[in-house]
Design an enzyme around this catalytic site. Structure first.
Site, PDB file in Angstrom:
ATOM      1  N   CYS A   1       0.812  -1.338  -0.055  1.00 14.30           N
ATOM      2  CA  CYS A   1      -0.158  -0.185  -0.002  1.00 14.30           C
ATOM      3  C   CYS A   1       0.948   1.396   0.328  1.00 14.30           C
ATOM      4  CB  CYS A   1      -0.649   0.051   1.377  1.00 14.30           C
ATOM      5  SG  CYS A   1      -1.922  -1.402   1.521  1.00 14.30           S
TER       6      CYS A   1
ATOM      7  N   HIS B   1      -2.265   6.051   5.199  1.00 15.32           N
ATOM      8  CA  HIS B   1      -1.218   5.160   5.279  1.00 15.32           C
ATOM      9  C   HIS B   1       0.062   5.687   4.862  1.00 15.32           C
ATOM     10  CE1 HIS B   1      -0.204   0.637   5.052  1.00 15.32           C
ATOM     11  NE2 HIS B   1       0.710   1.195   6.258  1.00 15.32           N
TER      12      HIS B   1
END
Length: 450
Positions: A73, A127
């Protein structure tokens, strides 16, 4: 008569490029990011899943068959926003506690568009460290800071709440996919109509741990919760796209969809691609992607043109006809004209540089692992990467190896492997869980082992 027929054919072939209607504001940009959607997570690759809205979007725009993100990610999101290979600033894996994502002060797609007069918003997953998205060019933030969270309770894997509006924690009931969709719809409807917008909608679907409302679970008894989560995601995307239509924004909005990395193979096989998330094999980094802009992109085009996620920054600016600031240092390159072309177009070699590095040059792909070993694949004849062509094509190995060495100059050495090498047909190993409260201004949480 022959001349007339020829003119008719030429005219029909370019009718899609008709003049776009005039608008009071510059074009808008809507970027939608799926989380861990692999090659078979979309219905035009896998008819067993239910994603009619994404299939429709692909028919209305360009279906990118060689879009390359990153194995996990954080690097994918960093590459997208910065336009650089994130290994340049040390992001090669999931960003964990006390770790910085994109260095502060780095120009991002959001901050650069904001400077050009765009209103900007991040809806969903960040994130990229413990510094709030507002420090990277986003006027508004609604969503979560960490790697993953429960779809209903909004708790991270350690039981801590991770749901925010701006820089304040938010207690709110609801299924994350639905909440993020509703927020995007609301922001589109209540936007400042005197300015163009850049909205980044980053879903946590279909990331584990999977969960879905009962009405979707009932529909997907045969294919399980994964199918239910995918349909929920597709429904949300359809609702956002319908809102663009209702607001009269379809023709003045560039829509980009992609997934940040391939699927974990225990959740969804990426066949015929090799391996999955955590690797630089095709199953880990080749993901579904679509670009649609009516009267600009060719409807129904299935493009085999290779494009990297860090190409999107300069490509979006080129599409908007905006000059890039001269101080930007980008690894990505403008691929807009290549995307518009119905014919194959060559491009310079490029890297996806994680722990391992993949170097692409046309149909050829060279992988360099952290131990220095190199393997060569021809993706045209061996999409599944089953045969190392290094011995059979030493000249290509040498030339592409030299290009890899050139392109990786200036990249920091790998600081240590946290994810498994995957190997042909083999899954990568898990990563340890992170710690920390995970909120803006606090410590971001790491991603649990897979």
């Amino acid at each position: 008569m022959k001349k007339f027929l020829l003119l008719c054919i030429i005219w029909s072939g370019v009718a899609w490029l008709k003049a776009a209607p005039t608008h009071d504001t510059p074009p808008n940009v809507l970027v939608i990011i799926a989380d861990d959607m692999g090659y078979n997570g979309i219905s035009y690759h896998n008819p067993k899943v239910t994603t009619p809205n994404l299939a429709k979007l692909a028919k209305e725009g360009i279906q990118l068959e060689r879009f390359y993100a990153y194995p996990v990610c954080s690097p994918a999101r960093a590459a997208f926003l910065s336009g650089m290979m994130p290994r340049r600033y040390g992001v090669v894996d999931v960003v964990g506690p006390n770790q910085l994502g994109i260095p502060q002060g780095t120009p991002t797609l959001a901050s650069t568009l904001k400077a050009a007069g765009y209103q900007t918003s991040l809806i969903g997953k960040w994130h990229l460290g413990n510094i709030a998205p507002s420090h990277y060019g986003f006027d508004h933030f609604y969503g979560f800071m960490g790697a993953e969270l429960d779809y209903f309770t909004h708790l991270d894997p350690h039981g801590r709440p991770d749901w925010w509006r701006e820089n304040k924690p938010l207690e709110e009931a609801g299924y994350t996919t639905y909440l993020l969709t509703d927020e995007a719809v609301k922001q589109i409807k209540t936007r400042d109509k005197t300015k163009p917008f850049y909205y980044q909608v980053a879903y946590n679907a279909p990331h584990t741990t999977l969960a879905a409302p009962n009405e979707l679970l009932e529909k997907h008894k045969s294919d399980g919760v994964y199918g239910a989560v995918l349909e929920g995601l597709d429904m949300g995307i359809g609702k956002i796209l319908a809102t663009l239509d209702e607001q009269g924004l379809r023709e003045n909005t560039l829509v980009v969809f992609f997934s940040d990395n391939g699927a974990p193979r225990r959740v969804s096989p990426n066949t015929p691609l090799n391996s999955g998330k955590d690797t630089v094999f095709e199953g880990g980094i080749r993901t579904p992607a679509i670009v649609r802009w009516p009267n600009h992109t060719l409807p129904g085009l299935i493009s085999q043109h290779p494009i990297a996620v860090n190409d999107l920054f300069p490509t979006i600016f080129a599409a908007l006809n905006l000059p890039l600031p001269q101080n930007l240092k980008l690894d990505g390159s403008n691929q807009w004209q290549a995307l518009l072309s119905p014919q194959p177009t060559s491009r310079a070699p490029f890297l996806i540089a994680s722990h391992d590095i993949a170097c692409f040059d046309g149909d050829w792909k060279l992988i360099e692992t952290t131990d220095g070993k190199r393997t060569l694949y021809n993706l045209k004849t061996d999409l599944s990467e089953t045969k190392d062509e290094a011995a059979a094509h030493p000249d290509i190995l040498k030339n592409l190896g030299a290009k890899l060495d050139e392109l990786k100059q200036g990249l920091p050495a790998d600081t240590g492997r946290r994810m498994g090498p995957g190997g042909p047909g083999g899954p990568g190993k898990g990563r340890g869980p992170g710690k920390g409260p995970g909120g803006p201004g606090g410590l971001g949480n790491g991603e649990g082992g897979k």
